[in-house]
Motif scaffolding. Sequence first.
Motif, PDB file in Angstrom:
ATOM      1  N   SER A 307       0.939  -1.225  -0.084  1.00  0.00           N
ATOM      2  CA  SER A 307       0.075  -0.186   0.052  1.00  0.00           C
ATOM      3  C   SER A 307       0.893   1.161   0.034  1.00  0.00           C
ATOM      4  O   SER A 307       1.987   1.424   0.675  1.00  0.00           O
ATOM      5  CB  SER A 307      -0.826   0.239   1.094  1.00  0.00           C
ATOM      6  N   ALA A 308       0.202   2.299  -0.809  1.00  0.00           N
ATOM      7  CA  ALA A 308       1.109   3.762  -0.581  1.00  0.00           C
ATOM      8  C   ALA A 308       0.720   4.255   0.629  1.00  0.00           C
ATOM      9  O   ALA A 308       1.750   4.838   1.081  1.00  0.00           O
ATOM     10  CB  ALA A 308       0.431   4.771  -1.807  1.00  0.00           C
ATOM     11  N   ILE A 309      -0.440   3.954   1.271  1.00  0.00           N
ATOM     12  CA  ILE A 309      -0.843   4.398   2.387  1.00  0.00           C
ATOM     13  C   ILE A 309      -1.394   3.502   3.246  1.00  0.00           C
ATOM     14  O   ILE A 309      -2.479   2.791   2.854  1.00  0.00           O
ATOM     15  CB  ILE A 309      -1.771   5.701   2.319  1.00  0.00           C
ATOM     16  N   THR A 310      -1.075   3.239   4.411  1.00  0.00           N
ATOM     17  CA  THR A 310      -1.874   2.253   5.233  1.00  0.00           C
ATOM     18  C   THR A 310      -2.471   3.193   6.526  1.00  0.00           C
ATOM     19  O   THR A 310      -1.659   3.965   7.007  1.00  0.00           O
ATOM     20  CB  THR A 310      -0.662   1.199   5.644  1.00  0.00           C
ATOM     21  N   TRP A 311      -3.473   3.008   6.696  1.00  0.00           N
ATOM     22  CA  TRP A 311      -4.253   3.550   7.770  1.00  0.00           C
ATOM     23  C   TRP A 311      -5.205   2.648   8.340  1.00  0.00           C
ATOM     24  O   TRP A 311      -6.098   2.177   7.817  1.00  0.00           O
ATOM     25  CB  TRP A 311      -5.149   4.825   7.284  1.00  0.00           C
ATOM     26  N   LYS A 312      -4.501   2.206   9.468  1.00  0.00           N
ATOM     27  CA  LYS A 312      -5.134   0.908  10.019  1.00  0.00           C
ATOM     28  C   LYS A 312      -4.766   0.771  11.416  1.00  0.00           C
ATOM     29  O   LYS A 312      -3.786   0.669  11.902  1.00  0.00           O
ATOM     30  CB  LYS A 312      -4.619  -0.207   9.058  1.00  0.00           C
ATOM     31  N   TYR A 313      -6.081   0.521  12.384  1.00  0.00           N
ATOM     32  CA  TYR A 313      -5.746   0.043  13.741  1.00  0.00           C
ATOM     33  C   TYR A 313      -6.614  -1.089  14.301  1.00  0.00           C
ATOM     34  O   TYR A 313      -7.654  -0.809  14.951  1.00  0.00           O
ATOM     35  CB  TYR A 313      -5.870   1.375  14.457  1.00  0.00           C
ATOM     36  N   PRO A 314      -6.220  -2.193  14.029  1.00  0.00           N
ATOM     37  CA  PRO A 314      -6.942  -3.367  14.533  1.00  0.00           C
ATOM     38  C   PRO A 314      -6.924  -3.274  16.197  1.00  0.00           C
ATOM     39  O   PRO A 314      -6.188  -3.203  16.783  1.00  0.00           O
ATOM     40  CB  PRO A 314      -6.110  -4.621  14.001  1.00  0.00           C
ATOM     41  N   SER A 315      -8.021  -3.313  16.521  1.00  0.00           N
ATOM     42  CA  SER A 315      -8.373  -3.062  18.029  1.00  0.00           C
ATOM     43  C   SER A 315      -9.297  -4.301  18.549  1.00  0.00           C
ATOM     44  O   SER A 315      -9.864  -5.105  18.054  1.00  0.00           O
ATOM     45  CB  SER A 315      -9.215  -1.744  18.060  1.00  0.00           C
ATOM     46  N   VAL A 316      -9.219  -4.356  19.999  1.00  0.00           N
ATOM     47  CA  VAL A 316     -10.040  -5.103  20.763  1.00  0.00           C
ATOM     48  C   VAL A 316     -10.975  -4.388  21.588  1.00  0.00           C
ATOM     49  O   VAL A 316     -10.043  -3.521  22.494  1.00  0.00           O
ATOM     50  CB  VAL A 316      -9.123  -6.061  21.385  1.00  0.00           C
ATOM     51  N   ILE A 317     -12.123  -4.783  21.770  1.00  0.00           N
ATOM     52  CA  ILE A 317     -12.985  -4.132  23.074  1.00  0.00           C
ATOM     53  C   ILE A 317     -13.060  -5.220  23.942  1.00  0.00           C
ATOM     54  O   ILE A 317     -13.228  -6.314  23.673  1.00  0.00           O
ATOM     55  CB  ILE A 317     -14.215  -3.697  22.428  1.00  0.00           C
ATOM     56  N   LEU A 318     -12.435  -4.976  25.018  1.00  0.00           N
ATOM     57  CA  LEU A 318     -12.303  -6.193  26.285  1.00  0.00           C
ATOM     58  C   LEU A 318     -13.563  -6.007  27.113  1.00  0.00           C
ATOM     59  O   LEU A 318     -13.485  -5.301  28.190  1.00  0.00           O
ATOM     60  CB  LEU A 318     -11.022  -6.227  26.788  1.00  0.00           C
ATOM     61  N   MET A 319     -14.662  -6.516  26.631  1.00  0.00           N
ATOM     62  CA  MET A 319     -15.883  -6.325  27.682  1.00  0.00           C
ATOM     63  C   MET A 319     -15.904  -7.486  28.593  1.00  0.00           C
ATOM     64  O   MET A 319     -16.192  -7.141  29.881  1.00  0.00           O
ATOM     65  CB  MET A 319     -16.973  -6.431  26.647  1.00  0.00           C
ATOM     66  N   GLY A 320     -15.754  -8.820  28.279  1.00  0.00           N
ATOM     67  CA  GLY A 320     -16.097  -9.899  28.992  1.00  0.00           C
ATOM     68  C   GLY A 320     -14.833  -9.963  30.294  1.00  0.00           C
ATOM     69  O   GLY A 320     -13.678  -9.524  29.967  1.00  0.00           O
ATOM     70  N   ASP A 321     -15.311 -10.249  31.419  1.00  0.00           N
ATOM     71  CA  ASP A 321     -13.967 -10.445  32.327  1.00  0.00           C
ATOM     72  C   ASP A 321     -13.136 -11.468  32.019  1.00  0.00           C
ATOM     73  O   ASP A 321     -13.497 -12.431  31.229  1.00  0.00           O
ATOM     74  CB  ASP A 321     -14.865 -10.946  33.759  1.00  0.00           C
ATOM     75  N   ASN A 322     -11.665 -11.008  32.387  1.00  0.00           N
ATOM     76  CA  ASN A 322     -10.922 -12.048  32.242  1.00  0.00           C
ATOM     77  C   ASN A 322     -10.477 -12.152  30.733  1.00  0.00           C
ATOM     78  O   ASN A 322      -9.881 -13.012  29.999  1.00  0.00           O
ATOM     79  CB  ASN A 322     -10.852 -13.404  32.658  1.00  0.00           C
ATOM     80  N   SER A 323     -10.742 -11.383  29.743  1.00  0.00           N
ATOM     81  CA  SER A 323     -10.958 -11.534  28.386  1.00  0.00           C
ATOM     82  C   SER A 323      -9.214 -10.845  27.935  1.00  0.00           C
ATOM     83  O   SER A 323      -8.817  -9.903  28.780  1.00  0.00           O
ATOM     84  CB  SER A 323     -11.688 -10.845  27.349  1.00  0.00           C
TER      85      SER A 323
END
Lengths: 479, 254
Positions: A307-323
């Motif tokens: 890619s000429a430009i990469t704009w990307k932020y793979p994320s995690v929403i940690l809702m469950g306990d102990n996740s």
Amino acid sequence: MSTNIELLANREYKYGFVTEIEYEDFPRGLNEEIIRLLSERKGEPDWMLEFRLKAYRHWVTMREPRHWPNITYPEIDFQSIVYYSAPKQRPKKKSLDEVDPELLRTFEKLGIPLHEQKLLAGVAVDAVFDSVSVATTYKEKLKKMGIIFCSMSEAIREYPDLVRKYLGSVVPPNDNFYAALNSAVFSDGSFCYIPKGVRCPMELSTYFRINNAESGQFERTLIVAEEGAYVSYLEGCTAPMYDRNQLHAAVVELVALDDAEIKYSTVQNWYAGDEEGRGGIYNFVTKRGKCLGRNSKISWTQVETGSAITWKYPSVILMGDNSIGEFYSVALTNHRQQADTGTKMIHIGRNTRSTIVSKGIAAGKSSNSYRGLVKILPKAENARNFTQCDSMLIGSECSANTFPYIEVMNNSSRAEHEATTSRISEEQLFYLQQRGLSQEDAVSLIINGFCKEVFRELPMEFAVEAQRLLGIKLEGSVG
Amino acid sequence: MLEIRNLHATIDDQEILRGIDLKVSAGEVHAIMGPNGSGKSTLAKVLAGHPAYEVTEGEIIYEGKNLLEMDPDERAREGVFMAFQYPVEVPGVSNAQLLRLAYNEKRKHQGLEELDPLEFKELLAERAKLVDMDLSFMSRSVNEGFSGGEKKRNEILQMAVLEPKLAILDETDSGLDIDALRIVADGVNKLRRPDNAIILVTHYQRILNYIIPDYVHVLYRGRIVRSGGKELALELEEKGYDWIKSEAGVTASA
């Protein structure tokens, strides 16, 4: 012999060929009519059309995220893009024999055989060509275990309840400019559902190919792992070389219920443009996972080389306990590539853990930024984060930046951040050459050593591919 | 094996070597001694092909070939090895990985089959004994977190694995305590053979008590000002380098 570490030419981009094929293209530009046409062409139910229209109506009120990322690029004319482009073929394909042989040859050339007798052992593949899914392998075998692995179009037709329940539940249509655009116009992608207690016996993989010079690619992937399920998913991408920029705006959503685990690995090798920065893919991607259940785990591993430009932020929403959320990333930029990439770890549940390991490698005149948010909310007691960001510079004309954002809102949690910047030194190269390694092998070895913590997270075949790819990408960048 | 003729070399346009002549035959050990800044390490690095140095005059013939035309890695594959004064760290790359890569590069160059990791492990275990190195070092990153002595031993281990025809040891004795020095010297002695040669670059006579040289050369201001047998080293130890300096000064002004 030159004493400077400087830039020479890159090796030719191996996947830069164009497949000659007849297309059914929509007219350029985007409006409600185009969206209706798209939805109709795909035979979608009303709720899907509504989803798209709502997203579109929101999108027109939004602005491109131009100011905060560390990237610069000319104005994108969203009305000049073709939003739907499909290879012409019979509407319904019963078997691969009905798929255009030219398409099958294309994937074969890319190393992705789709014919039954040549299937990749242990990997089920969904092949996406421009806007549509061409073929999905091992589908029947997986179905017997209750695993659904098919194109998104098919999922909307065949499993509307599942899709409707989860689509947009992690990345809402109004999340950001590109996610809204994707929600309005996404054409295809992969859907994957692992039922309760099932461990998917093979790697699931999607291979994305942009072929048409005028079209954008907007794919949508949704993966749901029910209680106690496990799946490892791979994503690969290439595109032909064009001297104009093409837009790629994908959305990937992952949902993990109690005790479920999703491992998502990407090797991104979109065309990066030439040495002068002409052409290449603009890669604006929203990837997010939700650890909805207790003890669930989502792990992102990415190797970003194209890619000429990469704009990307793979994320995690940690809702469950102990996740648990993990992000392992190698981002390599050369020539005039720009990458602004990283992750977000949002801790909501108690005892949640996240690990971030980011390796940025910048060569040529490229710019490589890590941007990451660790947010620990008041109720996320005893949350832990560990972040490690390492940058390596090759040559003196590139830049590497780290932008960490850390917000901790309770007293029992802890976030750790470590960052380093290094350079491949002449002494290191000389040392390895003195042991008999060619200069290119020496660079490759140093880089692979630098990326080791990330590569060991990749499935075996992918790790080998990734190491090879980095070697090729950097060939000639030290001289 | 090696013939150096009228070698001049510069770094950053500053001349360091000003006409070196030296002949080394198979089976010989040559010690290159001299005060700090005399050009000892430069000579070692020029032989190995360090890119920061430029050869401005003279030639180096190695096994009948023009060494100066070869890249550092070609020289290495042809059997030239340098033990570094300051061994370099390579994070994330295990010692065993580098050794196997290097070893197999040489095998390929010789038209031999490469060794797979298991075969190589056996070879490595055997060679590691020469320098009394624990196998736990093999899975650690190259030189990372090694003590000074461990780094030097690691250099000799690499030498033991690669079995060079011409080994150049650049101040391998510096920074070693007496026990480590003995281990390193023992290792080198075990690697001495009638068909290989060693150039030992050192500031001190001490290591020459363990590795007995056939010839000793004294380098001063980029030239070899005196050559002799092993007794020359003892003479230097006794009289110091000032003796050489004043003598060289006399010759120069004469």
